[in-house]
Design a protein around this motif. Structure first.
Motif, short mmCIF file in Angstrom:
data_model
loop_
_atom_site.label_atom_id
_atom_site.label_comp_id
_atom_site.label_asym_id
_atom_site.label_seq_id
_atom_site.Cartn_x
_atom_site.Cartn_y
_atom_site.Cartn_z
N GLY A 98 0.82 -1.09 0.01
CA GLY A 98 -0.10 -0.11 -0.30
C GLY A 98 1.10 1.19 0.01
N ASP A 99 2.01 1.10 0.85
CA ASP A 99 2.97 2.54 0.62
C ASP A 99 3.66 3.01 -0.74
N ILE A 100 3.88 1.72 -1.26
CA ILE A 100 4.15 1.76 -2.73
C ILE A 100 3.62 2.43 -3.66
N GLU A 101 2.76 1.89 -3.19
CA GLU A 101 0.98 2.56 -4.45
C GLU A 101 1.18 3.86 -3.84
N PHE A 102 0.76 4.49 -3.16
CA PHE A 102 0.84 5.46 -2.16
C PHE A 102 1.80 6.33 -3.20
N LYS A 234 12.12 -6.09 -10.82
CA LYS A 234 11.64 -4.13 -11.73
C LYS A 234 11.39 -3.81 -10.81
N LEU A 235 10.44 -4.13 -10.27
CA LEU A 235 9.51 -3.03 -9.71
C LEU A 235 10.85 -2.19 -8.43
N GLY A 236 11.90 -3.42 -7.61
CA GLY A 236 13.07 -2.18 -6.82
C GLY A 236 13.89 -1.81 -7.73
N THR A 237 14.14 -1.55 -8.74
CA THR A 237 15.14 -1.21 -9.60
C THR A 237 14.16 -0.17 -10.35
N ALA A 238 12.93 0.27 -10.69
CA ALA A 238 12.43 1.05 -11.46
C ALA A 238 11.62 2.11 -9.85
N LEU A 239 12.02 1.95 -8.40
CA LEU A 239 11.90 2.64 -7.48
C LEU A 239 12.89 2.77 -7.63
N GLY A 240 14.19 2.87 -7.36
CA GLY A 240 15.42 3.05 -7.46
C GLY A 240 16.50 4.90 -7.88
N LYS A 241 15.24 3.66 -9.62
CA LYS A 241 15.52 5.09 -10.69
C LYS A 241 14.44 5.97 -10.37
N PRO A 246 15.10 3.89 -0.15
CA PRO A 246 14.68 3.03 1.13
C PRO A 246 13.86 2.16 0.57
N GLU A 247 12.12 2.35 -0.24
CA GLU A 247 11.59 1.68 -0.56
C GLU A 247 12.42 0.18 -1.66
N ALA A 248 13.82 1.50 -2.40
CA ALA A 248 14.11 0.31 -3.67
C ALA A 248 14.62 -0.74 -2.45
N CYS A 249 15.45 -0.37 -1.53
CA CYS A 249 15.83 -1.76 -0.74
C CYS A 249 15.15 -2.59 -0.04
N VAL A 250 14.56 -2.03 0.42
CA VAL A 250 12.42 -3.18 1.18
C VAL A 250 12.67 -4.33 -0.21
N THR A 251 12.06 -3.50 -1.11
CA THR A 251 11.70 -4.19 -2.52
C THR A 251 12.88 -5.66 -3.24
N LEU A 252 13.39 -5.45 -2.92
CA LEU A 252 14.21 -5.90 -3.70
C LEU A 252 14.88 -7.46 -2.04
N ALA A 253 14.91 -6.64 -1.41
CA ALA A 253 15.48 -7.39 0.08
C ALA A 253 14.62 -8.87 -0.29
N GLU A 254 12.96 -8.40 -0.91
CA GLU A 254 12.08 -9.42 -0.33
C GLU A 254 12.42 -10.11 -1.39
N ALA A 271 21.69 -5.82 -7.59
CA ALA A 271 21.28 -4.54 -7.67
C ALA A 271 21.26 -4.12 -6.66
N MET A 272 20.87 -4.79 -4.99
CA MET A 272 21.39 -3.69 -4.40
C MET A 272 22.14 -3.14 -3.57
N GLN A 273 23.52 -3.43 -4.31
CA GLN A 273 24.71 -3.49 -4.45
C GLN A 273 24.75 -2.74 -4.74
N ALA A 274 24.61 -2.21 -5.91
CA ALA A 274 24.64 -0.92 -6.69
C ALA A 274 23.51 0.39 -6.43
N GLN A 275 22.80 0.03 -5.79
CA GLN A 275 21.74 1.05 -5.48
C GLN A 275 22.46 1.43 -3.65
N GLY A 276 23.49 0.54 -3.12
CA GLY A 276 23.82 0.99 -1.87
C GLY A 276 23.24 1.07 -0.57
N CYS A 277 22.69 -0.42 -0.87
CA CYS A 277 21.65 -0.32 0.31
C CYS A 277 22.33 -1.40 1.19
N GLN A 278 21.98 -0.67 2.54
CA GLN A 278 22.36 -1.70 3.78
C GLN A 278 22.07 -2.57 4.32
#
Length: 278
Positions: A98-102, A234-241, A246-254, A271-278
């Motif tokens: 729901g948060d991602i949709e918003f 692909k959703l996580g990658t798009a969110l990063g773009k 933060p949302e991209a990292c959470v999605t990719l971790a899922e 992709a998480m490494q490229a995003q710099g996710c912790q």
């Protein structure tokens, strides 16, 4: 005593019943409550008949029923514990989607966040057992053979027409056709693939926000399907773009959590490494 043996056999079948895909945890709890009530009635009959102490030491009917009653209480407690954990996962996952949709709506021109419909419960099984997750192939091809569900009239033809437009390089036209397809055949077996292709087409046009919404639709259409991992990736990658780090990292971790060991999980880690996710 025949009723006592029946109760014991039903109790032994409890774990098997809990594995039935059509049966929810609420159903299991209800059956356990019925068995407990039947057991109380049996104990009353045994006591009234004067047979409560017949049998060898420690093996009289009343002692055996006490043991069964204790086992029922244990099963009920374990069922409630599992139900609480499932509900917690469903609630957390639904809130995240729901948060991602918003946020995607806020980034999409003409979208009113206040008009968004309620987010469906994750998995569509709130309060019940979730279906097992399957490993995700990276590039599955749509098919209607074998055990695949039968397609509606013109469903395959409309899908193939949209795919042909995508292959021709008309990305906006393909995105429009795949969107119309998903609306025409809601719940169809090819809808997740159609949403995924729609996201790919919109990515090619540079419409990353709507591409992300398409990938979210692909995941939501069948969250345990063969395309779910790819859609989340692909959703996580798009969110990063879109700058939603933060949302991209959470999605990719899922992806790794839901589909461990899959090719999509490996790609998500990169992709998480490229995003710099912790």
């Amino acid at each position: 005593m025949k009723r006592l043996l029946l109760a014991v056999s039903l109790l032994a079948a409890g774990p098997v019943l809990a594995q039935d895909k059509a049966q929810t945890l609420a159903d299991v709890k209800a059956e356990l409550a019925v068995l407990a009530a039947q057991l109380v009635s049996l104990k009353q009959e045994v006591v009234a008949s004067g047979a409560a102490t017949n049998g060898t030491a420690g093996a009289d009917p009343l002692s055996r029923m006490d043991a069964i009653e204790a086992a029922l209480r244990s099963l009920t407690a374990r069922t409630e514990s599992v139900e609480q954990k499932v509900n917690a996962v469903v609630s957390d996952g639904t809130n995240r989607i729901g948060d991602i949709e918003f946020r995607l709506c806020e980034l999409t021109e003409g979208c009113d966040p206040g008009a968004l419909p309620p987010t469906p419960d994750l998995g569509g099984m709130a309060g019940g057992a979730t279906a097992p997750l399957a490993e995700t192939p990276t590039t599955p091809a749509p098919t209607t053979s074998g055990d695949q569900p039968e397609l509606a009239l013109n469903e395959q033809a409309d899908f193939d027409r949209a795919k042909g437009v995508l292959d021709s390089g008309d990305f906006q036209g393909a995105a429009d056709l795949f969107k119309a397809y998903a609306q025409s055949f809601p719940g169809g077996p090819l809808v997740p693939q159609a949403d995924l292709y729609r996201g790919d087409a919109l990515t090619q046009t540079g419409d990353t926000a709507n591409a992300a919404r398409a990938y979210l639709d692909a995941f939501s259409a069948k969250q345990d399907g063969p395309l779910a991992g790819q859609a989340l990736l692909k959703l996580g990658t798009a969110l990063g773009k879109l700058g939603q780090g933060p949302e991209a990292c959470v999605t990719l971790a899922e992806v790794g959590k839901r589909f461990p060991g899959s090719a999509d999980a490996t790609a998500a880690t990169a992709a998480m490494q490229a995003q710099g996710c912790q």
